[in-house]
Design an enzyme around this catalytic site. Structure first.
Site, mmCIF file in Angstrom:
data_model
loop_
_atom_site.group_PDB
_atom_site.id
_atom_site.type_symbol
_atom_site.label_atom_id
_atom_site.label_comp_id
_atom_site.label_asym_id
_atom_site.label_seq_id
_atom_site.Cartn_x
_atom_site.Cartn_y
_atom_site.Cartn_z
ATOM 1 N N ASP A 165 -4.660 -10.116 37.071
ATOM 2 C CA ASP A 165 -5.695 -11.129 37.293
ATOM 3 C C ASP A 165 -5.129 -12.202 38.213
ATOM 4 O O ASP A 165 -4.000 -12.075 38.699
ATOM 5 C CB ASP A 165 -6.190 -11.722 35.950
ATOM 6 N N HIS A 236 -10.537 -11.614 41.292
ATOM 7 C CA HIS A 236 -9.455 -11.881 40.325
ATOM 8 C C HIS A 236 -8.131 -11.319 40.837
ATOM 9 O O HIS A 236 -7.401 -10.643 40.105
ATOM 10 C CB HIS A 236 -9.809 -11.298 38.952
ATOM 11 N N GLU A 300 -17.046 -11.016 38.506
ATOM 12 C CA GLU A 300 -16.808 -12.360 39.047
ATOM 13 C C GLU A 300 -16.150 -12.305 40.426
ATOM 14 O O GLU A 300 -15.028 -12.766 40.610
ATOM 15 C CB GLU A 300 -15.964 -13.162 38.055
HETATM 16 C C1 ACM Z 1 -15.730 -11.246 32.091
HETATM 17 O O1 ACM Z 1 -15.794 -11.907 31.053
HETATM 18 N N1 ACM Z 1 -15.634 -11.839 33.260
HETATM 19 C C2 ACM Z 1 -15.717 -9.790 32.079
#
Ligand code: ACM
Length: 504
Positions: A165, A236, A300
């Site tokens: 991440d 990420h 995201e």
């Molecule tokens: C998430 O909570 N962004 C998968």
């Protein structure tokens, strides 16, 4: 008092007293389950006569993961059509012991006994998972082993490891040393939720060698648990961009491994080198993790940098797209195809579906509201239900003022977890290549969770409720569950899985 509740359990009078020397017989295919059981019984010496414990693979109309257990004073017979069923039966035997026996080294001699029972049991859903985020906080492999064993105790069968991440890259990749030399370490961590201005000033990091991960996979396999790796892309990605800035959209900018929480606009680029990087990482990942599924993230992912990047503009034109957002689905499709070439199936977080059609072969982890998961099933996908309000174990478990720091303004109680039905509205269970609900998964994101004790605290007992939703057929009675959970807490306490902060 078994959790998750078996399909059928009948208690009969009498008990099987486990002798100091164990007479254990395992037929073909039953050796690993027998070894697991022997370990839970304190690895006592073996005998070749006396009351016998027999484990065997036997044809049965039960599903592969099902098992039958028959305990009488002279004999214990655990049989199943497949090894997975034997592993689950071993966990039932473990729960049928007096709780004191769950720590064999300190168990008193009179703890070694089983009540006479007949059990017939099989799971409701094939995917019964837990996601653990080891990117936001590195967790030691010894703890991951403990965690896997506690998962297995509840007949859960998947540990989804979120390995990369913005704040850390945790898997060693040969030929790309900076991923772990640079990407695995950050100078400090944000204190509080995304947007906070406070930092702790404490360096944090760590990573897992491929050798250690292979050991972890083997440890899990000996308990019937599959470890599913997640390599997050194309968002990420700040830890990898700190290591290799040319893989992003702003090669000239030197980005540190991110010390903040939240969503970053710095994502992977869409040039050939970025895709090749992902393919290299995935090739090594599948060599370490034999799981049928590999998770490629996809959540995201703001596409703002692709709006202005000349490389991305060229790619959009070449592909005949009209918006940069279409590159998101395209990127994931490339990696889904790469994984298919390795004989694997790709999973991504479900919101990637909104930015471009994903092929039906892509399995989705539906983390937003359940309606999104329902929509994905209707569009032909296999879906793992993971709606945040009922499966995010990083959310506070009560409004008690003593709760440790957690995401603001949201709680997920045991009753919330127990009350979610992943098949609500008559959704089908996925099977083979048929669309439907593959299963359910708990998530434990670790922005606020720096230690194993904190993970234990958040996980138990809520994970027990999720395990029952995953394993046991409907007809739920929360009060009846609470009664069993009361007894089960004693097991968790002996195993050190319950922490003092447990106020539920
Ligand atoms: C998430 O909570 N962004 C998968």
């Amino acid at each position: 008092m078994i959790i998750p509740r078996p399909v059928e359990l009948t208690v009969r009078p009498g008990e099987f007293v486990i002798p100091a020397a164990l007479h254990l017989s395992s037929g073909p295919g039953a050796t690993r389950a027998a070894d697991l059981l022997a370990g839970y019984l304190g690895d006592r010496p073996r005998a070749s006569e006396g009351p016998i414990v027999r484990l065997e693979i036997a044809p049965d109309e039960l599903p592969y993961e099902g098992y039958r257990l028959e305990i009488s004073p002279a004999e214990v017979v655990l049989s199943a059509p497949g090894e997975e069923g034997l592993f689950h039966g071993v966990q039932t035997l473990r729960q049928l012991l007096p709780p004191a026996a769950l720590e064999p080294a300190s168990a008193p001699p009179d703890a070694w006994r089983w009540p006479c029972v007949t059990v017939r049991d099989a799971p409701r859903l094939p995917w019964r998972g837990v996601m653990l985020d080891v990117a936001r906080h590195y967790l030691p492999p010894e703890f991951l082993e403990e965690f896997i064993d506690r998962i297995a105790l509840h007949k859960l069968n998947v540990l989804h490891l979120h390995l990369t991440d913005d704040q850390g890259w945790r898997i060693e990749i040969e030929g790309l040393p900076r991923l772990t030399e640079v990407g695995a370490w950050r100078t400090e961590s944000m204190v509080g939720p995304a947007g906070s201005t406070r930092f702790d000033g404490i360096p944090h990091g760590g990573f897992y060698s491929q050798r250690r991960l292979r050991d972890l996979v083997a440890y899990a396999s000996r308990r019937g648990v599959t470890v599913v790796p997640e390599i997050e892309m194309p968002g990420h990605a700040r830890a990898l961009l700190a290591a290799y800035p040319h893989l992003g959209n702003r090669a000239e900018v030197s980005l540190p491994v991110w010390t903040s929480w939240g969503i970053s606009e710095d994502i992977l680029g869409v040039h050939d080198e970025a895709l090749e990087f992902c393919r290299t990482v995935l090739a090594q990942t599948v060599a370490v993790f034999p799981s049928r599924y590999v998770h490629i993230g996809g959540d995201e992912c703001p596409t703002t940098q692709w709006e202005t990047s000349p490389v991305a503009r060229r790619r959009i034109e070449e592909l005949g797209f009209t918006t940069p957002a279409q590159l998101h689905g395209w990127f994931l499709r490339q990696m889904q195809e790469t994984l298919a070439e390795h004989g694997r199936r790709a999973i991504c977080w479900d919101e990637a579906e909104q930015n471009g059609d994903l092929p039906a072969e892509m399995t989705l982890t539906a983390w937003r509201d359940p309606a999104h998961g329902v929509g994905s099933v209707e569009r032909g996908h296999q879906v793992i239900m993971a709606p945040h309000r009922t499966t995010y174990l990083n959310y506070a478990q009560s409004t008690h003022p003593g709760e440790p720091p957690a995401p603001p303004n949201v709680t997920t109680t045991i009753a919330d977890v127990y009350g979610f039905d992943p098949l609500a509205g008559g959704l089908p269970v996925a099977g083979g290549n048929r669309p439907g609900v593959l299963g359910i998964q708990a998530q434990l994101w670790t922005e606020f969770v720096p230690t194993p004790d904190h993970v234990r605290y958040l996980t138990f007992p809520r994970l027990c409720a999720l395990a029952e939703v995953a394993w046991s057929e409907g007809g739920r009675d929360y009060e009846e569950f609470r009664g069993r959970l009361k007894a089960h807490r004693e097991r968790l306490r002996v195993l050190g899985a319950l922490r003092a902060l447990d106020t539920a």
